[in-house]
Design a protein around this motif. Structure first.
Motif, PDB file in Angstrom:
ATOM      1  N   SER A  64      25.206  24.280  11.176  1.00 34.73           N
ATOM      2  CA  SER A  64      25.714  23.698   9.929  1.00 34.73           C
ATOM      3  C   SER A  64      26.972  22.862  10.138  1.00 34.73           C
ATOM      4  CB  SER A  64      25.985  24.808   8.909  1.00 34.73           C
ATOM      5  OG  SER A  64      24.795  25.482   8.561  1.00 34.73           O
ATOM      6  N   ASP A  65      27.889  23.331  10.956  1.00 28.32           N
ATOM      7  CA  ASP A  65      29.153  22.618  11.150  1.00 28.32           C
ATOM      8  C   ASP A  65      28.937  21.212  11.701  1.00 28.32           C
ATOM      9  OD1 ASP A  65      30.966  24.372  10.119  1.00 28.32           O
ATOM     10  OD2 ASP A  65      31.623  25.199  12.023  1.00 28.32           O
ATOM     11  N   ILE A  66      28.140  21.093  12.761  1.00 32.13           N
ATOM     12  CA  ILE A  66      27.980  19.770  13.368  1.00 32.13           C
ATOM     13  C   ILE A  66      27.131  18.858  12.478  1.00 32.13           C
ATOM     14  CG2 ILE A  66      28.373  20.512  15.749  1.00 32.13           C
ATOM     15  CD1 ILE A  66      25.305  20.431  16.161  1.00 32.13           C
ATOM     16  N   LYS A  67      26.166  19.413  11.762  1.00 33.92           N
ATOM     17  CA  LYS A  67      25.359  18.592  10.863  1.00 33.92           C
ATOM     18  C   LYS A  67      26.190  18.128   9.670  1.00 33.92           C
ATOM     19  CE  LYS A  67      21.008  20.813  12.146  1.00 33.92           C
ATOM     20  NZ  LYS A  67      20.040  21.858  11.778  1.00 33.92           N
ATOM     21  N   ALA A  68      27.046  18.990   9.165  1.00 34.78           N
ATOM     22  CA  ALA A  68      27.868  18.633   8.008  1.00 34.78           C
ATOM     23  C   ALA A  68      28.781  17.454   8.329  1.00 34.78           C
ATOM     24  CB  ALA A  68      28.685  19.837   7.548  1.00 34.78           C
ATOM     25  N   VAL A  69      29.455  17.501   9.484  1.00 36.49           N
ATOM     26  CA  VAL A  69      30.373  16.403   9.805  1.00 36.49           C
ATOM     27  C   VAL A  69      29.607  15.128  10.136  1.00 36.49           C
ATOM     28  CG1 VAL A  69      32.206  17.945  10.566  1.00 36.49           C
ATOM     29  CG2 VAL A  69      30.576  17.068  12.258  1.00 36.49           C
ATOM     30  N   TYR A  70      28.449  15.269  10.757  1.00 42.98           N
ATOM     31  CA  TYR A  70      27.623  14.108  11.118  1.00 42.98           C
ATOM     32  C   TYR A  70      27.192  13.351   9.862  1.00 42.98           C
ATOM     33  CZ  TYR A  70      23.816  11.478  13.377  1.00 42.98           C
ATOM     34  OH  TYR A  70      22.985  10.489  13.847  1.00 42.98           O
ATOM     35  N   PHE A  71      26.660  14.071   8.901  1.00 44.25           N
ATOM     36  CA  PHE A  71      26.137  13.403   7.708  1.00 44.25           C
ATOM     37  C   PHE A  71      27.228  13.078   6.690  1.00 44.25           C
ATOM     38  CE2 PHE A  71      22.230  15.290   9.440  1.00 44.25           C
ATOM     39  CZ  PHE A  71      21.482  14.115   9.539  1.00 44.25           C
ATOM     40  N   ARG A  72      28.351  13.783   6.749  1.00 38.71           N
ATOM     41  CA  ARG A  72      29.485  13.387   5.912  1.00 38.71           C
ATOM     42  C   ARG A  72      29.987  12.014   6.347  1.00 38.71           C
ATOM     43  NH1 ARG A  72      32.940  17.465   6.959  1.00 38.71           N
ATOM     44  NH2 ARG A  72      31.799  18.779   5.493  1.00 38.71           N
ATOM     45  N   ARG A  73      30.081  11.824   7.660  1.00 35.80           N
ATOM     46  CA  ARG A  73      30.491  10.525   8.164  1.00 35.80           C
ATOM     47  C   ARG A  73      29.438   9.452   7.834  1.00 35.80           C
ATOM     48  NH1 ARG A  73      33.969   9.193  12.253  1.00 35.80           N
ATOM     49  NH2 ARG A  73      35.115  10.982  11.426  1.00 35.80           N
ATOM     50  N   MET A  74      28.173   9.823   7.910  1.00 35.41           N
ATOM     51  CA  MET A  74      27.123   8.856   7.587  1.00 35.41           C
ATOM     52  C   MET A  74      27.223   8.397   6.133  1.00 35.41           C
ATOM     53  SD  MET A  74      22.982   9.107   8.120  1.00 35.41           S
ATOM     54  CE  MET A  74      23.139   9.027   9.918  1.00 35.41           C
ATOM     55  N   ARG A  75      27.498   9.331   5.221  1.00 32.41           N
ATOM     56  CA  ARG A  75      27.642   8.947   3.824  1.00 32.41           C
ATOM     57  C   ARG A  75      28.810   7.985   3.639  1.00 32.41           C
ATOM     58  NH1 ARG A  75      25.595  14.264   3.051  1.00 32.41           N
ATOM     59  NH2 ARG A  75      27.652  15.217   3.265  1.00 32.41           N
ATOM     60  N   GLU A  76      29.885   8.214   4.404  1.00 32.70           N
ATOM     61  CA  GLU A  76      31.030   7.310   4.329  1.00 32.70           C
ATOM     62  C   GLU A  76      30.661   5.918   4.851  1.00 32.70           C
ATOM     63  OE1 GLU A  76      34.317  10.869   5.149  1.00 32.70           O
ATOM     64  OE2 GLU A  76      33.940   9.326   6.647  1.00 32.70           O
ATOM     65  N   VAL A  77      29.987   5.874   5.980  1.00 35.68           N
ATOM     66  CA  VAL A  77      29.604   4.595   6.581  1.00 35.68           C
ATOM     67  C   VAL A  77      28.664   3.825   5.668  1.00 35.68           C
ATOM     68  CG1 VAL A  77      28.362   3.538   8.516  1.00 35.68           C
ATOM     69  CG2 VAL A  77      29.945   5.423   8.942  1.00 35.68           C
ATOM     70  N   LEU A  78      27.768   4.523   5.002  1.00 35.34           N
ATOM     71  CA  LEU A  78      26.768   3.856   4.175  1.00 35.34           C
ATOM     72  C   LEU A  78      27.310   3.388   2.830  1.00 35.34           C
ATOM     73  CD1 LEU A  78      23.621   6.041   4.947  1.00 35.34           C
ATOM     74  CD2 LEU A  78      24.091   3.694   5.675  1.00 35.34           C
ATOM     75  N   GLN A  79      28.609   3.578   2.614  1.00 34.99           N
ATOM     76  CA  GLN A  79      29.227   2.944   1.450  1.00 34.99           C
ATOM     77  C   GLN A  79      29.138   1.421   1.571  1.00 34.99           C
ATOM     78  OE1 GLN A  79      30.474   4.571  -1.368  1.00 34.99           O
ATOM     79  NE2 GLN A  79      29.416   6.270  -0.333  1.00 34.99           N
ATOM     80  N   ASP A  80      29.092   0.940   2.814  1.00 35.97           N
ATOM     81  CA  ASP A  80      28.804  -0.470   3.059  1.00 35.97           C
ATOM     82  C   ASP A  80      27.294  -0.654   2.945  1.00 35.97           C
ATOM     83  OD1 ASP A  80      28.302  -3.003   3.982  1.00 35.97           O
ATOM     84  OD2 ASP A  80      29.609  -2.857   5.741  1.00 35.97           O
ATOM     85  N   ARG A  81      26.835  -1.087   1.806  1.00 34.54           N
ATOM     86  CA  ARG A  81      25.410  -1.114   1.514  1.00 34.54           C
ATOM     87  C   ARG A  81      24.652  -2.172   2.303  1.00 34.54           C
ATOM     88  NH1 ARG A  81      24.323   2.251  -2.644  1.00 34.54           N
ATOM     89  NH2 ARG A  81      26.086   2.917  -3.926  1.00 34.54           N
ATOM     90  N   ASP A  82      25.378  -3.040   2.998  1.00 34.27           N
ATOM     91  CA  ASP A  82      24.693  -4.044   3.804  1.00 34.27           C
ATOM     92  C   ASP A  82      24.254  -3.493   5.161  1.00 34.27           C
ATOM     93  OD1 ASP A  82      24.905  -6.029   1.872  1.00 34.27           O
ATOM     94  OD2 ASP A  82      26.886  -6.657   2.571  1.00 34.27           O
ATOM     95  N   LEU A  83      24.794  -2.354   5.559  1.00 29.95           N
ATOM     96  CA  LEU A  83      24.441  -1.795   6.862  1.00 29.95           C
ATOM     97  C   LEU A  83      23.012  -1.265   6.844  1.00 29.95           C
ATOM     98  CD1 LEU A  83      27.627   0.178   7.964  1.00 29.95           C
ATOM     99  CD2 LEU A  83      26.744  -1.950   8.901  1.00 29.95           C
ATOM    100  N   ARG A  84      22.268  -1.559   7.902  1.00 34.67           N
ATOM    101  CA  ARG A  84      20.899  -1.075   7.989  1.00 34.67           C
ATOM    102  C   ARG A  84      20.478  -0.740   9.410  1.00 34.67           C
ATOM    103  NH1 ARG A  84      20.839  -6.505   7.209  1.00 34.67           N
ATOM    104  NH2 ARG A  84      19.749  -7.773   8.779  1.00 34.67           N
ATOM    105  N   GLU A  85      21.270  -1.200  10.412  1.00 35.44           N
ATOM    106  CA  GLU A  85      20.892  -0.974  11.801  1.00 35.44           C
ATOM    107  C   GLU A  85      21.446   0.363  12.291  1.00 35.44           C
ATOM    108  OE1 GLU A  85      18.826  -2.666  13.494  1.00 35.44           O
ATOM    109  OE2 GLU A  85      18.599  -4.321  12.065  1.00 35.44           O
ATOM    110  N   PRO A  86      20.601   1.243  12.844  1.00 40.37           N
ATOM    111  CA  PRO A  86      21.091   2.531  13.337  1.00 40.37           C
ATOM    112  C   PRO A  86      22.227   2.407  14.343  1.00 40.37           C
ATOM    113  CG  PRO A  86      18.704   2.529  13.243  1.00 40.37           C
ATOM    114  CD  PRO A  86      19.137   1.120  12.951  1.00 40.37           C
ATOM    115  N   ASN A  87      22.194   1.361  15.198  1.00 38.65           N
ATOM    116  CA  ASN A  87      23.258   1.240  16.195  1.00 38.65           C
ATOM    117  C   ASN A  87      24.585   0.806  15.592  1.00 38.65           C
ATOM    118  OD1 ASN A  87      22.591  -1.387  15.657  1.00 38.65           O
ATOM    119  ND2 ASN A  87      22.317  -2.021  17.784  1.00 38.65           N
ATOM    120  N   MET A  88      24.606   0.509  14.285  1.00 41.34           N
ATOM    121  CA  MET A  88      25.859   0.250  13.580  1.00 41.34           C
ATOM    122  C   MET A  88      26.274   1.437  12.719  1.00 41.34           C
ATOM    123  SD  MET A  88      25.198  -3.705  12.404  1.00 41.34           S
ATOM    124  CE  MET A  88      26.885  -3.914  11.809  1.00 41.34           C
TER     125      MET A  88
END
Length: 286
Positions: free
Chosen positions: A233-257
């Motif tokens: 749970s700990d590593i998944k929580a931080v991983y996807f919390r950061r992903m939600r932050e990154v995806l605030q930029d709605r133009d991002l679509r490439e996994p390597n970004m």
């Protein structure tokens, strides 16, 4: 360096530290785990629950095996909380080097019978087996199964269970729960119980539900009898919390970004666990 669970955990048992078992559910998460373990020179276990295996698919296993073979640190690939004999056989056929059979919520006789059955199959092909006695708690609907109330492991039963099943390692219930703890729940490890169990058994002991417990208690447990600690749970929580932050930029679509920043968050969390468990630098012992 791909190895079995026993080959990793026996060294930890002899030298008084705990090996991290990180649950992964994507190749991005897997890469981050390998990177931090190699950086920290830590032996580690790639843990995959049957639900995670259904998500990533068994076809991903050859790639994980190749990555483990190329790695500079000891690595086992472990089926986490296998629920049936058939699930374990699938894992063995897929290339897992360590398996767990968890029948801890069944009656004693069923737990012993099914665990011994798995031990016989796994040992026949040189693989190690983890069993479970007692049942840890569960905090939410996202984590692995558990019970509303913790059923603590009885030390005398632990000795008998090991003798009757032949397991190589034993998951014990000493005060942890799967998932992330709600604010009103204050976790506490029964370190006295751990000490009693460890004094009676010689095999490595495993702590499930290692996320969210106080670091001081977890660190003591890793030095006084626990040799494998599962972190999901700990590593998944931080991983996807950061992903939600990154995806605030709605133009991002490439996994390597999107994913590199998530991997960085996971590495930071996992690195702290490696240090806490005392496994940093221990690859030199193998």
């Amino acid at each position: 360096m791909l190895t079995t669970g026993s080959e990793i955990l026996n060294v930890a048992n002899e030298n008084g530290f705990a090996v991290p078992a990180f649950n992964i559910s994507s190749f991005s998460m897997l890469n981050a785990v390998f990177e931090i373990c190699e950086e920290k020179r830590s032996p580690h276990i790639v843990a995959i629950h049957p639900d995670e295996l259904r998500h990533i698919g068994v076809d991903m296993l050859p790639a994980i095996i190749q990555k483990a073979n190329r790695s500079s640190v000891p690595t086992a690939i472990h089926l986490d909380h296998g629920a049936t004999y058939e699930q374990v056989l699938l894992a063995i056929q897929a290339g897992f080097t360590s398996v767990m059979i968890d029948r801890s919520r069944d009656a004693w006789e069923v737990n012993v019978l099914e665990t011994r059955r798995v031990v016989e199959a796994a040992h026949a092909v040189g693989l190690s087996v983890e069993g479970e006695l007692g049942t840890i708690g569960k905090t939410d609907g996202f984590a692995e199964d558990g019970t509303d109330d913790i059923v603590y492991t009885n030390p005398e039963d632990a000795t008998r269970f090991i003798e009757e099943t032949g397991v190589d390692s034993l998951a014990v219930a000493i005060g942890t729960r799967h998932g992330l703890y709600p604010r009103e729940l204050r976790p506490e490890l029964r370190l006295d119980l751990l000490k009693d169990i460890k004094a009676r058994v010689g095999i490595p002991l495993v702590l499930h539900g290692g996320s969210n417990n106080p670091d001081e208690e977890v660190g003591i447990a890793a030095r006084t009898g626990i040799n494998k600690i599962n972190i999901s749970s700990d590593i998944k929580a931080v991983y996807f919390r950061r992903m939600r932050e990154v995806l605030q930029d709605r133009d991002l679509r490439e996994p390597n970004m999107i994913e590199p920043s998530c991997q960085e968050a996971l590495r930071e969390c996992a690195g702290q666990k490696i240090d806490l468990f005392g496994s940093a630098g221990k690859a030199a012992l193998y």
